[in-house]
Write a protein that holds these residues in place. Structure first.
Motif, PDB file in Angstrom:
ATOM      1  N   MET A   1     -13.438 -19.852 -15.632  1.00 19.75           N
ATOM      2  CA  MET A   1     -14.308 -20.454 -16.629  1.00 19.75           C
ATOM      3  C   MET A   1     -14.550 -19.528 -17.788  1.00 19.75           C
ATOM      4  SD  MET A   1     -16.940 -23.055 -15.074  1.00 19.75           S
ATOM      5  CE  MET A   1     -17.570 -22.612 -13.492  1.00 19.75           C
ATOM      6  N   GLY A   2     -14.789 -18.261 -17.539  1.00 24.64           N
ATOM      7  CA  GLY A   2     -14.890 -17.311 -18.624  1.00 24.64           C
ATOM      8  C   GLY A   2     -16.289 -17.067 -19.125  1.00 24.64           C
ATOM      9  N   ARG A   3     -16.365 -16.065 -19.974  1.00 24.53           N
ATOM     10  CA  ARG A   3     -17.623 -15.684 -20.607  1.00 24.53           C
ATOM     11  C   ARG A   3     -17.378 -15.555 -22.096  1.00 24.53           C
ATOM     12  NH1 ARG A   3     -20.524 -10.829 -18.129  1.00 24.53           N
ATOM     13  NH2 ARG A   3     -21.539 -12.456 -16.968  1.00 24.53           N
ATOM     14  N   CYS A   4     -18.349 -16.020 -22.864  1.00 30.65           N
ATOM     15  CA  CYS A   4     -18.268 -15.976 -24.317  1.00 30.65           C
ATOM     16  C   CYS A   4     -19.318 -14.996 -24.839  1.00 30.65           C
ATOM     17  CB  CYS A   4     -18.524 -17.375 -24.875  1.00 30.65           C
ATOM     18  SG  CYS A   4     -18.419 -17.477 -26.670  1.00 30.65           S
ATOM     19  N   LEU A   5     -18.891 -14.114 -25.713  1.00 34.58           N
ATOM     20  CA  LEU A   5     -19.795 -13.181 -26.380  1.00 34.58           C
ATOM     21  C   LEU A   5     -20.140 -13.762 -27.737  1.00 34.58           C
ATOM     22  CD1 LEU A   5     -21.101 -10.291 -26.500  1.00 34.58           C
ATOM     23  CD2 LEU A   5     -19.021  -9.578 -27.645  1.00 34.58           C
ATOM     24  N   ILE A   6     -21.419 -13.909 -28.013  1.00 32.75           N
ATOM     25  CA  ILE A   6     -21.893 -14.408 -29.305  1.00 32.75           C
ATOM     26  C   ILE A   6     -22.482 -13.241 -30.070  1.00 32.75           C
ATOM     27  CG2 ILE A   6     -23.547 -15.920 -30.474  1.00 32.75           C
ATOM     28  CD1 ILE A   6     -23.388 -17.736 -27.967  1.00 32.75           C
ATOM     29  N   VAL A   7     -22.004 -13.041 -31.299  1.00 35.77           N
ATOM     30  CA  VAL A   7     -22.535 -12.004 -32.179  1.00 35.77           C
ATOM     31  C   VAL A   7     -23.192 -12.716 -33.351  1.00 35.77           C
ATOM     32  CG1 VAL A   7     -22.019  -9.953 -33.553  1.00 35.77           C
ATOM     33  CG2 VAL A   7     -20.606 -10.516 -31.566  1.00 35.77           C
ATOM     34  N   ALA A   8     -24.493 -12.565 -33.494  1.00 39.28           N
ATOM     35  CA  ALA A   8     -25.212 -13.267 -34.555  1.00 39.28           C
ATOM     36  C   ALA A   8     -26.583 -12.647 -34.723  1.00 39.28           C
ATOM     37  CB  ALA A   8     -25.345 -14.755 -34.227  1.00 39.28           C
ATOM     38  N   ASN A   9     -27.218 -13.000 -35.834  1.00 44.35           N
ATOM     39  CA  ASN A   9     -28.600 -12.608 -36.035  1.00 44.35           C
ATOM     40  C   ASN A   9     -29.322 -13.771 -36.701  1.00 44.35           C
ATOM     41  OD1 ASN A   9     -31.095 -11.513 -36.746  1.00 44.35           O
ATOM     42  ND2 ASN A   9     -30.273  -9.482 -37.111  1.00 44.35           N
ATOM     43  N   GLN A  10     -29.300 -13.842 -38.027  1.00 42.75           N
ATOM     44  CA  GLN A  10     -30.040 -14.884 -38.719  1.00 42.75           C
ATOM     45  C   GLN A  10     -29.541 -16.286 -38.397  1.00 42.75           C
ATOM     46  OE1 GLN A  10     -30.210 -12.762 -42.833  1.00 42.75           O
ATOM     47  NE2 GLN A  10     -31.726 -14.373 -42.830  1.00 42.75           N
ATOM     48  N   THR A  11     -28.316 -16.427 -37.962  1.00 44.21           N
ATOM     49  CA  THR A  11     -27.754 -17.755 -37.715  1.00 44.21           C
ATOM     50  C   THR A  11     -27.944 -18.223 -36.278  1.00 44.21           C
ATOM     51  OG1 THR A  11     -25.590 -16.775 -37.303  1.00 44.21           O
ATOM     52  CG2 THR A  11     -26.040 -17.536 -39.548  1.00 44.21           C
ATOM     53  N   LEU A  12     -28.597 -17.431 -35.450  1.00 46.42           N
ATOM     54  CA  LEU A  12     -28.862 -17.868 -34.080  1.00 46.42           C
ATOM     55  C   LEU A  12     -29.681 -19.154 -34.114  1.00 46.42           C
ATOM     56  CD1 LEU A  12     -29.655 -14.473 -32.372  1.00 46.42           C
ATOM     57  CD2 LEU A  12     -27.726 -15.979 -31.863  1.00 46.42           C
ATOM     58  N   GLY A  13     -29.229 -20.144 -33.374  1.00 45.83           N
ATOM     59  CA  GLY A  13     -29.933 -21.415 -33.339  1.00 45.83           C
ATOM     60  C   GLY A  13     -29.511 -22.384 -34.414  1.00 45.83           C
ATOM     61  N   GLY A  14     -28.569 -21.989 -35.278  1.00 43.61           N
ATOM     62  CA  GLY A  14     -28.099 -22.887 -36.322  1.00 43.61           C
ATOM     63  C   GLY A  14     -27.216 -24.001 -35.769  1.00 43.61           C
ATOM     64  N   ALA A  15     -27.097 -25.081 -36.514  1.00 48.96           N
ATOM     65  CA  ALA A  15     -26.370 -26.270 -36.054  1.00 48.96           C
ATOM     66  C   ALA A  15     -24.903 -25.980 -35.739  1.00 48.96           C
ATOM     67  CB  ALA A  15     -26.482 -27.378 -37.097  1.00 48.96           C
ATOM     68  N   LYS A  16     -24.231 -25.212 -36.583  1.00 45.31           N
ATOM     69  CA  LYS A  16     -22.808 -24.957 -36.338  1.00 45.31           C
ATOM     70  C   LYS A  16     -22.593 -24.084 -35.109  1.00 45.31           C
ATOM     71  CE  LYS A  16     -20.259 -26.000 -40.378  1.00 45.31           C
ATOM     72  NZ  LYS A  16     -19.265 -25.503 -41.300  1.00 45.31           N
ATOM     73  N   LEU A  17     -23.435 -23.095 -34.916  1.00 50.41           N
ATOM     74  CA  LEU A  17     -23.318 -22.267 -33.722  1.00 50.41           C
ATOM     75  C   LEU A  17     -23.640 -23.102 -32.483  1.00 50.41           C
ATOM     76  CD1 LEU A  17     -22.769 -19.627 -32.284  1.00 50.41           C
ATOM     77  CD2 LEU A  17     -25.128 -18.937 -32.793  1.00 50.41           C
ATOM     78  N   ASP A  18     -24.663 -23.933 -32.564  1.00 54.23           N
ATOM     79  CA  ASP A  18     -24.994 -24.806 -31.434  1.00 54.23           C
ATOM     80  C   ASP A  18     -23.814 -25.707 -31.086  1.00 54.23           C
ATOM     81  OD1 ASP A  18     -27.511 -23.750 -31.130  1.00 54.23           O
ATOM     82  OD2 ASP A  18     -28.575 -25.473 -31.963  1.00 54.23           O
ATOM     83  N   ALA A  19     -23.129 -26.243 -32.104  1.00 55.21           N
ATOM     84  CA  ALA A  19     -21.969 -27.107 -31.860  1.00 55.21           C
ATOM     85  C   ALA A  19     -20.841 -26.322 -31.196  1.00 55.21           C
ATOM     86  CB  ALA A  19     -21.497 -27.736 -33.167  1.00 55.21           C
ATOM     87  N   ALA A  20     -20.612 -25.093 -31.641  1.00 54.52           N
ATOM     88  CA  ALA A  20     -19.563 -24.259 -31.047  1.00 54.52           C
ATOM     89  C   ALA A  20     -19.893 -23.939 -29.589  1.00 54.52           C
ATOM     90  CB  ALA A  20     -19.388 -22.969 -31.857  1.00 54.52           C
ATOM     91  N   VAL A  21     -21.152 -23.676 -29.308  1.00 54.31           N
ATOM     92  CA  VAL A  21     -21.578 -23.411 -27.932  1.00 54.31           C
ATOM     93  C   VAL A  21     -21.388 -24.662 -27.083  1.00 54.31           C
ATOM     94  CG1 VAL A  21     -23.618 -22.986 -26.486  1.00 54.31           C
ATOM     95  CG2 VAL A  21     -23.155 -21.522 -28.473  1.00 54.31           C
TER      96      VAL A  21
END
Length: 155
Positions: A1-21
């Motif tokens: 299944m794997g693990r995903c590393l997310i690197v972010a700061n101000q964009t945490l919780g944004g719509a595009k990141l949420d869609a990618a997750v």
């Protein structure tokens, strides 16, 4: 299944990141590790503010540089905690950490204790993103041997 590393700061919780997750969760990825580079307040982009209370962090007057550092850390920690909750609410398992102000170094340090199968770099939109101007996604790609995906927030 794997693990995903997310690197972010101000964009945490944004719509595009949420869609990618959500895409990753739908594909079977359940483990996430979030790295929030400790960004100085002077580098935060005040003109970018998504319509999400996730980002509603009140301004705090800074008396000196130590106050500014403490406030920057507080904001990063708050964003990290909110993102971990968001990932868990979406069905993922999540952990995270604050990282070096240099995003590539933050990733390198995280990879000393976390194995990942992909890195998502979430940035502000082109023109506003210091990370894109510094070519952070390419710099990260040079220190990892897994795919690096850039998610640019909407303006």
């Amino acid at each position: 299944m794997g693990r995903c590393l997310i690197v972010a700061n101000q964009t945490l919780g944004g719509a595009k990141l949420d869609a990618a997750v959500r895409e990753r969760i739908d594909a079977g990825v359940r483990d996430f590790h979030v790295v929030v580079p400790l960004t100085e307040l002077g580098y935060e982009v005040a003109v970018w503010s998504p319509p999400d209370p996730f980002f509603a962090l009140p301004a705090v007057p800074m008396e000196d540089v130590n106050d500014a550092r403490a406030e920057a850390r507080r904001r990063c920690e708050l964003r990290l905690q909110r993102m971990l909750e968001r990932l868990r609410d979406a069905g993922g398992r999540a952990e995270g950490e604050l990282g070096d102000p240099d995003g590539a170094e933050a990733v390198r340090q995280a990879l000393q204790h976390v194995r990942v199968d992909e890195v998502l770099v979430s940035t502000l939109p082109p023109g506003l993103s210091r990370w894109l101007r510094l070519d952070l996604p390419s710099r990260i790609a040079r220190v990892v041997d897994v795919p690096v995906t850039t998610v640019e927030a909407e303006e």
